[in-house]
Design a protein around this motif. Structure first.
Motif, mmCIF file in Angstrom:
data_model
loop_
_atom_site.group_PDB
_atom_site.id
_atom_site.type_symbol
_atom_site.label_atom_id
_atom_site.label_comp_id
_atom_site.label_asym_id
_atom_site.label_seq_id
_atom_site.Cartn_x
_atom_site.Cartn_y
_atom_site.Cartn_z
ATOM 1 N N LYS A 63 0.836 -1.197 0.000
ATOM 2 C CA LYS A 63 0.000 0.000 0.000
ATOM 3 C C LYS A 63 0.878 1.257 0.000
ATOM 4 N N LEU A 64 1.889 1.262 0.824
ATOM 5 C CA LEU A 64 2.807 2.404 0.896
ATOM 6 C C LEU A 64 3.553 2.588 -0.423
ATOM 7 N N TYR A 65 3.989 1.491 -1.028
ATOM 8 C CA TYR A 65 4.695 1.575 -2.303
ATOM 9 C C TYR A 65 3.803 2.192 -3.378
ATOM 10 N N ILE A 66 2.561 1.748 -3.453
ATOM 11 C CA ILE A 66 1.617 2.286 -4.444
ATOM 12 C C ILE A 66 1.411 3.784 -4.213
ATOM 13 N N GLU A 67 1.235 4.182 -2.961
ATOM 14 C CA GLU A 67 1.055 5.598 -2.643
ATOM 15 C C GLU A 67 2.278 6.416 -3.068
ATOM 16 N N GLN A 68 3.456 5.887 -2.817
ATOM 17 C CA GLN A 68 4.686 6.596 -3.205
ATOM 18 C C GLN A 68 4.812 6.696 -4.723
ATOM 19 N N MET A 69 4.423 5.645 -5.432
ATOM 20 C CA MET A 69 4.467 5.696 -6.897
ATOM 21 C C MET A 69 3.456 6.703 -7.438
ATOM 22 N N GLU A 70 2.290 6.781 -6.832
ATOM 23 C CA GLU A 70 1.300 7.760 -7.261
ATOM 24 C C GLU A 70 1.819 9.179 -7.056
ATOM 25 N N ALA A 71 2.437 9.421 -5.918
ATOM 26 C CA ALA A 71 3.003 10.744 -5.637
ATOM 27 C C ALA A 71 4.131 11.059 -6.623
ATOM 28 N N MET A 72 4.938 10.051 -6.950
ATOM 29 C CA MET A 72 6.041 10.236 -7.901
ATOM 30 C C MET A 72 5.501 10.597 -9.281
ATOM 31 N N MET A 73 4.460 9.906 -9.711
ATOM 32 C CA MET A 73 3.891 10.184 -11.024
ATOM 33 C C MET A 73 3.305 11.593 -11.081
ATOM 34 N N GLU A 74 2.725 12.042 -9.991
ATOM 35 C CA GLU A 74 2.180 13.403 -9.956
ATOM 36 C C GLU A 74 3.309 14.434 -10.029
ATOM 37 N N ARG A 75 4.391 14.189 -9.310
ATOM 38 C CA ARG A 75 5.558 15.088 -9.385
ATOM 39 C C ARG A 75 6.107 15.126 -10.805
ATOM 40 N N TYR A 76 6.189 13.966 -11.431
ATOM 41 C CA TYR A 76 6.712 13.869 -12.784
ATOM 42 C C TYR A 76 5.805 14.595 -13.779
ATOM 43 N N ARG A 77 4.493 14.440 -13.582
ATOM 44 C CA ARG A 77 3.528 15.104 -14.460
ATOM 45 C C ARG A 77 3.683 16.631 -14.357
ATOM 46 N N ILE A 78 3.829 17.142 -13.153
ATOM 47 C CA ILE A 78 4.001 18.588 -12.940
ATOM 48 C C ILE A 78 5.307 19.057 -13.566
ATOM 49 N N PHE A 79 6.363 18.292 -13.377
ATOM 50 C CA PHE A 79 7.660 18.659 -13.939
ATOM 51 C C PHE A 79 7.589 18.728 -15.464
ATOM 52 N N MET A 80 6.930 17.747 -16.064
ATOM 53 C CA MET A 80 6.797 17.743 -17.521
ATOM 54 C C MET A 80 5.939 18.911 -18.008
ATOM 55 N N LYS A 81 4.933 19.273 -17.228
ATOM 56 C CA LYS A 81 4.082 20.407 -17.607
ATOM 57 C C LYS A 81 4.913 21.689 -17.642
ATOM 58 N N ARG A 82 5.876 21.794 -16.760
ATOM 59 C CA ARG A 82 6.770 22.960 -16.780
ATOM 60 C C ARG A 82 7.541 23.028 -18.096
ATOM 61 N N PHE A 83 8.023 21.892 -18.548
ATOM 62 C CA PHE A 83 8.702 21.844 -19.848
ATOM 63 C C PHE A 83 7.769 22.315 -20.946
ATOM 64 N N GLU A 84 6.567 21.762 -20.919
ATOM 65 C CA GLU A 84 5.589 22.037 -21.963
ATOM 66 C C GLU A 84 5.218 23.529 -22.014
ATOM 67 N N LEU A 85 5.102 24.154 -20.859
ATOM 68 C CA LEU A 85 4.679 25.552 -20.796
ATOM 69 C C LEU A 85 5.825 26.544 -20.972
ATOM 70 N N SER A 86 7.047 26.072 -20.818
ATOM 71 C CA SER A 86 8.196 26.960 -20.940
ATOM 72 C C SER A 86 8.387 27.413 -22.391
#
Length: 107
Positions: A39-62
């Motif tokens: 359960k903890l691993y899944i939660e950490q992966m979900e948080a990681m994917m959200e961080r990655y999505r935000i980071f990529m959005k920065r690239f896209e908007l730059s």
């Protein structure tokens, strides 16, 4: 200042990469985790994917040329596998949802 000249961007990219690598390495033992560990691993992966999505959005908007080139390279690389960045995130979310469903069955 260019996108990649920012200390914040460099630090975030480094941290994101290190955290992702750590989770992938940890995931090799996923089958041996107890229910709470999974359960903890899944939660950490979900948080990681959200961080990655935000980071990529920065690239896209730059408007920075190098950020745009990086986004295009990513799209090209994923395109070789017939996948868009959005499809990559959707696929990962589906995988995490399946993992959650399997975990719920183990109650």
């Amino acid at each position: 200042m260019g996108f990649f000249d920012s200390d914040i961007i460099q630090q975030e990219a480094k941290q994101l990469f290190e955290d992702y690598q750590g989770l992938i390495k940890l995931g090799n033992d996923y089958g041996r985790f107890d229910r709470e560990g999974k359960k903890l691993y899944i939660e950490q992966m979900e948080a990681m994917m959200e961080r990655y999505r935000i980071f990529m959005k920065r690239f896209e908007l730059s408007e920075d040329f190098m950020a745009q080139m990086t986004m295009e390279q990513l799209k090209t690389q994923l395109g070789q596998f017939g996948v868009t960045p959005q499809q990559m995130f959707d696929q990962m979310n589906m995988t995490l949802q399946r993992m959650k469903t399997e975990l719920e069955k183990q109650k």
